[in-house]
Each structure stands twice: as C-alpha cells, then as structure tokens.
Scaffold this motif. Structure first.
Motif: not given
Length: 151
Positions: A5, A7, A19, A22, A41-42, A53-55, A57
C-alpha cells in the motif's frame, strides 16, 4: 500473496497513458470519475480479470474497505467491477462514515459509538477501539469528535 500500500501526495496531473505505462501488464482498466467531488479511481485487471492494482486520486482519502480490497488481489476474477471501483463489497452493510484512524481503519461512527458508551478522552477511545493508539495523527480528529458528541 503480498499486498503493498502506498499513500502519496502531490499536485501533478496523472494521464491515462502514464497509468498504462506504469502497469503494462494490465489487460483492462476500470475507471470511475467524479469531478464534482474530485475523486478518481482506477482498477487494473489482468487478462483473467484478477485485480493487479487499485488507485484512488483525490483531495481526501476515499471511503473504502482497505482490508477487503487487499483480499481482492488474491481472489478469483468474479468480484463485480462496481465493487472494485467503490473499494468495498456490494453487501458492505451500513455506512460507518469515513476512516478516522488509518492505522487501524477505525471509522467515524465506531468512534462516536465509543463516546456514546462512555469514552470521555482520547485514551478511553483508544482502549475501546484502538483509534489513536499508534501513530497519533488522528488525535486532533478524535478530540473534535469528543467535543461534537459531548455537546
């Protein structure tokens, strides 16, 4: 499997192409954009539909179930896409409000319940639900909740 995780803070704009660069192994990207609240969110999925992956912003931490999300990385590919983007299971139950204590994922209504049950100090809240007992960054918010619940 192991989940990492992060932040991060910053004010740089992140493009869709950045993205994709990446995480080139992602076969599919799910997207949720809410410009009114500033949340984006992605979720990146592999070719079998498993979470890679979970993102999220935004200006503030999103409401999400971090432990549930962590488990999604090991789960089979049957997690509903909307649940992944929401960051919580479809049958999440009652809304317990925003996470106040990041260390232990303690939500606002859990803290309010501790105060209503007699916790009259930050230390008492910590004994009841662990909030504020690790890094201490949530202590000002705990004090604010104590004041607002005591009125």
């Amino acid at each position: 499997g192991q989940v990492q995780r992060y932040r991060l803070a910053g004010d740089a704009d992140l493009t869709e192409q950045q993205l994709h660069d990446w995480l080139p192994d992602a076969a599919q990207w799910l997207a949720l954009n809410d410009p009114a609240t500033g949340h984006f969110r992605r979720a990146a999925l592999d070719s079998e539909g498993r979470l890679l992956a979970w993102l999220a912003i935004g200006d503030a931490l999103p409401l999400c179930d971090v432990e549930w999300l962590a488990n999604c990385f090991a789960d089979e590919a049957d997690t509903p896409h909307l649940a992944l983007l929401a960051g919580q299971p479809v049958d999440a139950g009652p809304d317990l409000g925003p996470v106040i204590c990041s260390c232990f994922q303690v939500r606002e209504k859990t803290i309010q319940a501790a105060v209503e049950e007699g916790a009259d100090s930050v230390e008492a809240i910590g004994k009841g639900c662990q909030a504020g007992t690790n890094c201490g960054s949530c202590i000002p918010e705990l004090r604010g909740l104590l004041e607002s619940c005591s009125v």
